[in-house]
Motif scaffolding. Structure first.
Motif, PDB file in Angstrom:
ATOM      1  N   ASP A  43       0.851  -1.189   0.000  1.00  0.00           N
ATOM      2  CA  ASP A  43       0.000   0.000   0.000  1.00  0.00           C
ATOM      3  C   ASP A  43       0.884   1.234   0.000  1.00  0.00           C
ATOM      4  OD1 ASP A  43      -2.354  -1.537   0.164  1.00  0.00           O
ATOM      5  OD2 ASP A  43      -2.017  -1.796   2.308  1.00  0.00           O
ATOM      6  N   ARG A  44       0.891   1.941  -1.126  1.00  0.00           N
ATOM      7  CA  ARG A  44       1.752   3.109  -1.225  1.00  0.00           C
ATOM      8  C   ARG A  44       1.266   4.191  -0.264  1.00  0.00           C
ATOM      9  NH1 ARG A  44       4.850   5.701  -6.246  1.00  0.00           N
ATOM     10  NH2 ARG A  44       5.245   7.771  -5.413  1.00  0.00           N
ATOM     11  N   PRO A  45       2.188   4.783   0.538  1.00  0.00           N
ATOM     12  CA  PRO A  45       1.803   5.864   1.451  1.00  0.00           C
ATOM     13  C   PRO A  45       1.215   7.046   0.698  1.00  0.00           C
ATOM     14  CG  PRO A  45       3.965   4.978   2.013  1.00  0.00           C
ATOM     15  CD  PRO A  45       3.582   4.382   0.695  1.00  0.00           C
ATOM     16  N   PRO A  46       0.495   7.926   1.412  1.00  0.00           N
ATOM     17  CA  PRO A  46      -0.270   8.975   0.733  1.00  0.00           C
ATOM     18  C   PRO A  46       0.570  10.081   0.113  1.00  0.00           C
ATOM     19  CG  PRO A  46      -0.427   9.196   3.119  1.00  0.00           C
ATOM     20  CD  PRO A  46       0.243   7.887   2.854  1.00  0.00           C
ATOM     21  N   THR A  47       1.808  10.296   0.559  1.00  0.00           N
ATOM     22  CA  THR A  47       2.645  11.342  -0.012  1.00  0.00           C
ATOM     23  C   THR A  47       3.910  10.738  -0.594  1.00  0.00           C
ATOM     24  OG1 THR A  47       3.903  11.783   2.013  1.00  0.00           O
ATOM     25  CG2 THR A  47       1.791  12.946   1.736  1.00  0.00           C
ATOM     26  N   THR A  48       4.516  11.464  -1.528  1.00  0.00           N
ATOM     27  CA  THR A  48       5.745  10.982  -2.143  1.00  0.00           C
ATOM     28  C   THR A  48       6.859  10.839  -1.113  1.00  0.00           C
ATOM     29  OG1 THR A  48       5.160  12.013  -4.246  1.00  0.00           O
ATOM     30  CG2 THR A  48       7.468  11.448  -3.918  1.00  0.00           C
ATOM     31  N   GLN A  49       6.963  11.819  -0.218  1.00  0.00           N
ATOM     32  CA  GLN A  49       8.007  11.733   0.792  1.00  0.00           C
ATOM     33  C   GLN A  49       7.819  10.514   1.688  1.00  0.00           C
ATOM     34  OE1 GLN A  49       8.737  15.291   3.087  1.00  0.00           O
ATOM     35  NE2 GLN A  49       9.783  14.153   4.708  1.00  0.00           N
ATOM     36  N   ALA A  50       6.569  10.239   2.084  1.00  0.00           N
ATOM     37  CA  ALA A  50       6.296   9.072   2.921  1.00  0.00           C
ATOM     38  C   ALA A  50       6.620   7.786   2.170  1.00  0.00           C
ATOM     39  CB  ALA A  50       4.842   9.074   3.372  1.00  0.00           C
ATOM     40  N   PHE A  51       6.312   7.761   0.865  1.00  0.00           N
ATOM     41  CA  PHE A  51       6.626   6.598   0.037  1.00  0.00           C
ATOM     42  C   PHE A  51       8.130   6.359  -0.005  1.00  0.00           C
ATOM     43  CE2 PHE A  51       8.050   5.509  -4.324  1.00  0.00           C
ATOM     44  CZ  PHE A  51       7.728   4.158  -4.312  1.00  0.00           C
ATOM     45  N   VAL A  52       8.904   7.425  -0.226  1.00  0.00           N
ATOM     46  CA  VAL A  52      10.364   7.303  -0.303  1.00  0.00           C
ATOM     47  C   VAL A  52      10.926   6.881   1.055  1.00  0.00           C
ATOM     48  CG1 VAL A  52      12.520   8.555  -0.698  1.00  0.00           C
ATOM     49  CG2 VAL A  52      10.542   8.966  -2.177  1.00  0.00           C
ATOM     50  N   LEU A  53      10.415   7.481   2.124  1.00  0.00           N
ATOM     51  CA  LEU A  53      10.888   7.132   3.461  1.00  0.00           C
ATOM     52  C   LEU A  53      10.625   5.664   3.763  1.00  0.00           C
ATOM     53  CD1 LEU A  53      12.095   8.108   6.138  1.00  0.00           C
ATOM     54  CD2 LEU A  53       9.788   8.782   6.850  1.00  0.00           C
ATOM     55  N   ASP A  54       9.441   5.175   3.412  1.00  0.00           N
ATOM     56  CA  ASP A  54       9.100   3.769   3.629  1.00  0.00           C
ATOM     57  C   ASP A  54      10.023   2.858   2.823  1.00  0.00           C
ATOM     58  OD1 ASP A  54       7.258   1.730   4.755  1.00  0.00           O
ATOM     59  OD2 ASP A  54       6.774   1.395   2.648  1.00  0.00           O
ATOM     60  N   ALA A  55      10.301   3.235   1.578  1.00  0.00           N
ATOM     61  CA  ALA A  55      11.182   2.419   0.731  1.00  0.00           C
ATOM     62  C   ALA A  55      12.592   2.368   1.302  1.00  0.00           C
ATOM     63  CB  ALA A  55      11.198   2.976  -0.689  1.00  0.00           C
ATOM     64  N   LEU A  56      13.095   3.505   1.772  1.00  0.00           N
ATOM     65  CA  LEU A  56      14.438   3.532   2.355  1.00  0.00           C
ATOM     66  C   LEU A  56      14.501   2.699   3.630  1.00  0.00           C
ATOM     67  CD1 LEU A  56      15.371   7.296   1.853  1.00  0.00           C
ATOM     68  CD2 LEU A  56      16.457   5.344   0.731  1.00  0.00           C
ATOM     69  N   ARG A  57      13.467   2.807   4.456  1.00  0.00           N
ATOM     70  CA  ARG A  57      13.444   2.005   5.681  1.00  0.00           C
ATOM     71  C   ARG A  57      13.514   0.514   5.347  1.00  0.00           C
ATOM     72  NH1 ARG A  57      12.252   5.353   9.867  1.00  0.00           N
ATOM     73  NH2 ARG A  57      10.585   6.890   9.673  1.00  0.00           N
ATOM     74  N   ARG A  58      12.715   0.101   4.373  1.00  0.00           N
ATOM     75  CA  ARG A  58      12.700  -1.316   4.001  1.00  0.00           C
ATOM     76  C   ARG A  58      14.042  -1.742   3.425  1.00  0.00           C
ATOM     77  NH1 ARG A  58       7.693  -3.995   3.188  1.00  0.00           N
ATOM     78  NH2 ARG A  58       5.947  -2.799   4.020  1.00  0.00           N
ATOM     79  N   ALA A  59      14.673  -0.882   2.656  1.00  0.00           N
ATOM     80  CA  ALA A  59      15.972  -1.216   2.078  1.00  0.00           C
ATOM     81  C   ALA A  59      17.023  -1.400   3.162  1.00  0.00           C
ATOM     82  CB  ALA A  59      16.399  -0.119   1.099  1.00  0.00           C
ATOM     83  N   ILE A  60      16.976  -0.546   4.189  1.00  0.00           N
ATOM     84  CA  ILE A  60      17.924  -0.677   5.290  1.00  0.00           C
ATOM     85  C   ILE A  60      17.625  -1.927   6.110  1.00  0.00           C
ATOM     86  CG2 ILE A  60      18.692   0.391   7.447  1.00  0.00           C
ATOM     87  CD1 ILE A  60      18.209   3.131   6.074  1.00  0.00           C
ATOM     88  N   THR A  61      16.342  -2.177   6.366  1.00  0.00           N
ATOM     89  CA  THR A  61      15.948  -3.332   7.165  1.00  0.00           C
ATOM     90  C   THR A  61      16.341  -4.644   6.502  1.00  0.00           C
ATOM     91  OG1 THR A  61      14.086  -2.125   8.128  1.00  0.00           O
ATOM     92  CG2 THR A  61      13.986  -4.529   8.206  1.00  0.00           C
ATOM     93  N   THR A  62      16.114  -4.761   5.197  1.00  0.00           N
ATOM     94  CA  THR A  62      16.393  -6.012   4.505  1.00  0.00           C
ATOM     95  C   THR A  62      17.865  -6.185   4.174  1.00  0.00           C
ATOM     96  OG1 THR A  62      16.007  -4.997   2.340  1.00  0.00           O
ATOM     97  CG2 THR A  62      14.118  -6.029   3.427  1.00  0.00           C
ATOM     98  N   GLY A  63      18.651  -5.102   4.307  1.00  0.00           N
ATOM     99  CA  GLY A  63      20.062  -5.195   3.953  1.00  0.00           C
ATOM    100  C   GLY A  63      20.340  -4.838   2.514  1.00  0.00           C
ATOM    101  N   SER A  64      19.299  -4.458   1.762  1.00  0.00           N
ATOM    102  CA  SER A  64      19.539  -3.995   0.401  1.00  0.00           C
ATOM    103  C   SER A  64      20.439  -2.763   0.421  1.00  0.00           C
ATOM    104  CB  SER A  64      18.203  -3.662  -0.277  1.00  0.00           C
ATOM    105  OG  SER A  64      18.405  -3.150  -1.570  1.00  0.00           O
ATOM    106  N   LEU A  65      20.241  -1.917   1.435  1.00  0.00           N
ATOM    107  CA  LEU A  65      21.202  -0.855   1.750  1.00  0.00           C
ATOM    108  C   LEU A  65      21.906  -1.298   3.029  1.00  0.00           C
ATOM    109  CD1 LEU A  65      19.305   2.509   1.077  1.00  0.00           C
ATOM    110  CD2 LEU A  65      21.265   1.599  -0.169  1.00  0.00           C
ATOM    111  N   ALA A  66      23.099  -1.820   2.902  1.00  0.00           N
ATOM    112  CA  ALA A  66      23.800  -2.418   4.031  1.00  0.00           C
ATOM    113  C   ALA A  66      24.512  -1.359   4.865  1.00  0.00           C
ATOM    114  CB  ALA A  66      24.821  -3.437   3.513  1.00  0.00           C
ATOM    115  N   PRO A  67      24.799  -1.658   6.144  1.00  0.00           N
ATOM    116  CA  PRO A  67      25.530  -0.714   6.985  1.00  0.00           C
ATOM    117  C   PRO A  67      26.831  -0.252   6.342  1.00  0.00           C
ATOM    118  CG  PRO A  67      24.674  -2.516   8.308  1.00  0.00           C
ATOM    119  CD  PRO A  67      24.404  -2.876   6.884  1.00  0.00           C
ATOM    120  N   GLY A  68      27.043   1.056   6.339  1.00  0.00           N
ATOM    121  CA  GLY A  68      28.249   1.633   5.758  1.00  0.00           C
ATOM    122  C   GLY A  68      28.163   1.930   4.279  1.00  0.00           C
TER     123      GLY A  68
END
Length: 235
Positions: free
Chosen positions: A24-49
């Protein structure tokens, strides 16, 4: 073998940025981007460092740099990313000191919230708690770490929100936002997933009984077990 000095959440194969916004895409573009970044960090797609390539990410998500920059500022305030002069943003390294501070603050605030909430649970609150606990268990059985993290957050806030202390809860949410990557490391171990399931069952029983003292004690032990396991991994 010694513990990996730089533990990382598991990286799913062939992960695409447009898959990271959730169903479910969040209602604003910024919220959508923030959610995507959070998921990328959580899953390790964006790894520490790892450096955050803003042009590439904005292109993959189909957004401009403006909402991406705003989302990165939010994550920086939470401690999930760091800004390096002349090099830009990078994902924050996992830090034992950071983890201990966040969980110490959580213990203080969540104990207060849970103690108040225990005397206010309505039947609808208990149903939400039990439903979220079942969702955590289903995600754990499926090995779905992101789903487990999402359901686990719903479980804990279903326990806390009846306290009716909105300012306290806003602070607790910020603390949770800062530590999803640590949860992914914790949940990656099967023994930890089983421990979470058993502890959630006991927490549900205490909430159903309206036993504030036992609920607070179980939540304290729940946090302590996570910290102990992560201490060994991160340290």
């Amino acid at each position: 073998m010694p513990a990996d000095p730089n533990p990382r959440p598991p990286t799913p194969p062939d992960l695409r940025w447009h898959d990271l916004g959730g169903n479910d895409r969040p209602p604003t573009t910024q919220a959508f981007v923030l959610d995507a970044l959070r998921r990328a960090i959580t899953t390790g797609s964006l790894a520490p460092g790892r450096p955050i390539r803003q042009d590439s990410i904005a292109h993959e998500l189909g957004v401009s740099r403006v909402p991406l920059r705003e989302a990165l500022k939010t994550l920086e305030a939470e401690g999930q990313v760091v800004y390096r002069p002349h090099r830009g943003y990078a994902v924050a390294e996992l830090s034992l000191d950071d983890l201990l501070e966040v969980y110490r603050l959580r213990a203080l605030l969540e104990s207060e919230a849970a103690g108040v909430a225990a005397g206010r649970f309505a039947e609808a609150d208990l149903q939400r708690i039990e439903e979220a606990a079942r969702d955590v268990e289903r995600a754990a059985e499926a090995g779905d770490l992101v789903g487990m993290i999402t359901a686990n957050r719903r479980f804990h806030f279903a326990l806390l929100e009846p306290c009716g202390l909105p300012r306290l809860l806003r602070i607790v949410r910020t603390l949770w936002d800062a530590t999803d990557a640590y949860r992914a490391v914790y949940y990656n171990e099967g023994a930890n997933r089983e421990r979470v399931r058993a502890e959630h069952e006991a927490i549900v029983r205490a909430a159903t009984a309206g036993d504030a003292e036992r609920l607070v004690a179980l939540l304290d032990a729940h946090r302590d077990h996570a910290v102990a396991a992560l201490r060994n991994t991160i340290d």
